[in-house]
Design an enzyme around this catalytic site. Structure first.
Site, PDB file in Angstrom:
ATOM      1  N   ASP A 407       0.840  -1.193   0.000  1.00 11.94           N
ATOM      2  CA  ASP A 407       0.000   0.000   0.000  1.00 11.94           C
ATOM      3  C   ASP A 407       0.881   1.251   0.000  1.00 11.94           C
ATOM      4  O   ASP A 407       1.848   1.349   0.762  1.00 11.94           O
ATOM      5  CB  ASP A 407      -0.889  -0.027   1.250  1.00 11.94           C
ATOM      6  CG  ASP A 407      -1.789   1.174   1.368  1.00 11.94           C
ATOM      7  OD1 ASP A 407      -2.692   1.320   0.532  1.00 11.94           O
ATOM      8  OD2 ASP A 407      -1.583   1.966   2.306  1.00 11.94           O
ATOM      9  N   GLU A 443       1.726  -0.438  -5.061  1.00 12.43           N
ATOM     10  CA  GLU A 443       0.788   0.638  -5.371  1.00 12.43           C
ATOM     11  C   GLU A 443       1.687   1.858  -5.556  1.00 12.43           C
ATOM     12  O   GLU A 443       2.148   2.451  -4.579  1.00 12.43           O
ATOM     13  CB  GLU A 443      -0.203   0.868  -4.238  1.00 12.43           C
ATOM     14  CG  GLU A 443      -1.235   1.933  -4.579  1.00 12.43           C
ATOM     15  CD  GLU A 443      -2.192   2.220  -3.430  1.00 12.43           C
ATOM     16  OE1 GLU A 443      -3.372   2.490  -3.709  1.00 12.43           O
ATOM     17  OE2 GLU A 443      -1.754   2.204  -2.269  1.00 12.43           O
TER      18      GLU A 443
END
Length: 779
Positions: A407, A443
């Site tokens: 993330d 990401e």
């Protein structure tokens, strides 16, 4: 109260060391006095101790970090505890019995900033935490507060729930003047209100486990939430729904294998805490992007117990998925923690060494925030880098997982300030003998300056490709991108990834993700509808690139609903036929809806759960069947999962170009066509002489295919390319049809002008020597 009086009130908590707070307007003196009286009363209550005698603490060892049950000196069984706390003045290990009675054990051994000790007789199941002593000096970033029980960053299991009452804050949370609240120390004991770490027995190994080791080019990722995927499944026993054991159940795994996915990407399963603002509104963090325990499986997803049983349950889940040929990828949140900014709770790292773990601003009271969540871990610091890499290796070697999706990975790739692809984090991963061999997904952005890094991560990494998402959404909603942009996305995004030895599978292609509309909502809503989140519909993105097909939200109009289902077939077929690694979101294959909520992070209810009753409806059952069928095509045809980028050139002297683009009139597109928008295009994929060789060193060859994508509102005539491209074509898929069983089998001569239905995809297989099948004559 004057500014001088304000400073005196702050200093009365503890003498101030360092810079004084900036004078600001202060609250009513009576309100301040009331808060002080409340705190003092709580302090007196906390002073009553059990009087339990502390056990002996032997020196133990500084490594490994965490709590490790083992046999110590003279064959005595016990647990070694080791905690890095760089600037601390003292550390107490706190043991809790089944009644919650606390026994404090000072750790007197200090080796290279690691406090450690071996406690004889402490066995698996023991609950524990730490109290860390040091200066309270927020103006220099020092926030030690021994009144707060802290979770071991290396705890392998966590028992209890973070409720976040005022006592768990290192400062007086409800101080009347919030401008300086973070500087006023709260001395109330937090132990009754916070979860504890649990000593876990390392009694499992992976000798019998068989990892699937699916090559990247053959991978299909299915993003799911452990609780949300299993909570409503009718064939999973009620006591297992919402848990790791529920995901390991044959009914859950059967759906995954029937679809044909090769990996599940689990939304965060590290122990996480719920944010205070959600708890105050009666909500919870459903997605889990608020980690606080990087070694512990989230306890609320355990059906077997939270005193260490969650560890074994997670391992059994991984084994069950591996046995079915499915890899397990974890979505991990190492960019920030649940402690938030300076007004957040004190749960673990903040109280261990605030300056050692977090990036601080020039004003050390404040936190650098590249995540939008209040804080950012300081990955450049060796102890933080060790924490992250130790955690990653643990999940691979001891918990059996096969990879990670990071993330906000750009925040991890920052050096002192800027994103740096030579940063310590990326360098360590690249040379680590364990981590460089697992699947690594970035990401590739964060919320700081220069944080958007799509296409920039080095070899070994794949990336979520949001440019694929945007181009495909735009095409099918009629906001036509240039053919060039769409063409790059459909064929592996070579403009982004054809460097440094990267391959088409560096692109994780997706149309939807957990964050945003579901696929059904993408064709049913144009505006977000997040009112249930309690934030005035201000949360969630406004850039949805969605088209509602003529009505906002659910509709009773059969034509609108038929069009929406056709659009779903178009989007799914486009995704699964594109070069790169496709990622599906759980439930999209069966028409799951969140009612237009594009930020359902706090919807731990029917909005955030997969509705399995949809499969009882023929329309949605057909959509799931189409998804499985296209994945079967992808799995059986290497031309649809290439390991090298298309070159646009012939691979052999007598061959055809490996990739060609055709306009509606059957001619190859020109340079002018390439830079103009188009609602209709043909994509020819040659299966002859595919670059690379198979496992036995033999050349790879396959059928050739022509895909015709038409986003227009009316049918169009399209001339199928004739010789040398094909003598004839067999129709394989037609997304204008609800039931795909009616579509295949028709053979059409090359050079034939066919009618392409409005808003549809035709997939045709090249037939080199047509047989006696029924043929469509030339027009």
């Amino acid at each position: 109260m004057s500014s001088a009086a304000e400073q005196e009130a702050v200093q009365d908590q503890e003498p101030v060391r360092g810079q004084e707070p900036v004078p600001v307007p202060v609250a009513d003196p009576d309100a301040v006095a009331a808060v002080r009286a409340e705190v003092a009363q709580a302090q007196r209550a906390d002073a009553v101790r059990s009087g339990a005698a502390a056990p002996a603490v032997w020196p133990g060892a500084p490594m490994p970090l965490g709590a490790r049950f083992r046999v110590g000196p003279d064959g005595v069984a016990g647990t070694n505890f080791a905690l890095w706390a760089g600037g601390a003045e003292a550390v107490e290990l706190c043991l809790f019995d089944e009644r919650g009675v606390e026994t404090r054990c000072p750790l007197s051994e200090l080796t290279h900033e690691i406090w450690h000790g071996f406690v004889p007789g402490v066995r698996p199941g023991q609950r524990y935490g730490y109290r860390v002593h040091g200066r309270w000096d927020p103006w220099t970033g020092a926030r030690w507060n021994a009144a707060k029980l802290l979770l071991d960053p290396y705890a392998r299991a966590v028992d209890g729930t973070f409720a976040l009452p005022p006592e768990v804050y290192g400062h007086v949370r409800d101080w009347p003047d919030q401008h300086v609240a973070d500087t006023v120390r709260d001395d109330r004991d937090s132990a009754p209100y916070v979860p504890k770490g649990v000593v876990v027995h390392d009694d499992d190994d992976w000798v019998e486990d068989r990892r699937p080791k699916t090559p990247w080019a053959d991978s299909v990722i299915y993003e799911l939430h452990v609780r949300g995927f299993t909570k409503l499944h009718p064939d999973i026993p009620p006591e297992l729904r919402g848990t790791y054991a529920g995901l390991a159940h044959p009914a859950a795994i059967e759906h995954l294998t029937r679809l044909g996915v090769t990996a599940v990407e689990l939304l965060p399963v590290h122990q996480f805490a719920h944010e205070d603002h959600l708890l105050r509104r009666g909500l919870h963090n459903h997605w889990g992007y608020n980690s606080i325990g990087y070694f512990a499986p989230h306890a609320d997803y355990s059906a077997s117990g939270t005193a260490g049983q969650q560890v074994g349950e997670f391992k059994r889940m991984v084994r069950a998925l591996h046995d079915a040929g499915i890899e397990v990828i974890l979505d991990v949140v190492y960019n920030h923690t649940a402690e938030a900014g300076e007004l957040g709770p004190m749960l673990s790292l903040r109280g261990i060494d605030n300056r050692g773990y977090y990036r601080l601003e020039g004003d050390p009271r404040r936190y650098a925030d590249y995540t939008g969540c209040g804080n950012t871990l300081h990955v450049v610091q060796p102890q933080v880098l060790r924490l992250i890499t130790d955690s990653l290796r643990y999940w691979v070697t001891e918990m059996g997982v096969d990879g990670f999706r990071f993330d906000l990975a750009a925040a991890l790739a920052r050096s002192m300030h800027d994103v740096d692809m030579l940063s310590p984090f990326l360098a360590v991963i690249a040379q680590d003998p364990v981590l460089r061999r697992v699947k690594l997904i970035a990401e590739p952005w964060d919320v700081g300056n220069g944080g958007y890094q799509v296409g920039a991560f080095p070899p070994l990494w794949t990336e979520w490709n949001d440019r694929y998402r945007d181009a495909v959404r735009d095409f099918w909603r009629g906001a036509l991108p240039d053919v060039r942009d769409l063409g790059y996305r459909l064929t592996g995004s070579s403009d982004l990834y054809a460097w440094g030895g990267r391959r088409p599978y560096a692109s994780v292609n997706f149309v939807t993700a957990h964050d945003g509309f579901t696929l059904r909502d993408l064709v049913s809503y144009e505006q977000k509808h997040n009112e249930e989140n309690g934030e005035g519909n201000r949360d969630g993105t406004n850039d949805n690139r969605a088209w509602n097909c003529g009505a906002e939200g659910e509709s009773d109009d059969p034509e609108i609903n038929a069009l929406r289902r056709r659009q779903l077939r178009n989007l799914l077929t486009t995704l699964l036929l594109s070069t790169g690694v496709p990622m599906l979101v759980a439930g999209d294959e069966m028409g799951r809806t969140q009612g237009g909520n594009n930020n359902a992070y706090c919807q731990d209810n029917a909005t955030g759960w997969v509705d399995w009753s949809l499969l009882d409806q023929p329309h949605w059952r057909e959509l799931a069947a189409l998804t499985a069928r296209v994945l079967t095509l992808r799995r059986t045809h290497p031309v649809l999962r290439r390991r090298a980028f298309f070159s646009g050139r012939a691979q052999a002297p007598d061959g055809l170009r490996d990739l060609a683009w055709f306009a509606r009139d059957g001619r190859e597109m020109t340079e002018g066509d390439w830079y103009a928008p188009a609602a209709t295009l043909g994509l020819y994929l040659s299966g002859r002489d595919i670059p690379g060789r198979d496992a036995r060193g033999e050349p790879v060859s396959d059928d050739s295919f022509l895909a015709v994508l038409h986003a227009g509102a009316e049918p169009v005539a399209f001339e199928l390319p004739g010789a040398p491209w094909a003598d004839a074509y067999e129709l394989v898929l037609d997304t204008s049809r609800e039931d795909q069983a009616e579509a295949p089998g028709t053979v059409i001569d090359g050079g034939t002008e066919v009618t392409v239905p409005a808003r549809s995809v035709l997939l045709l297989r090249v037939v080199e020597q047509p047989g006696p099948q029924p043929r469509m004559p030339r027009s």
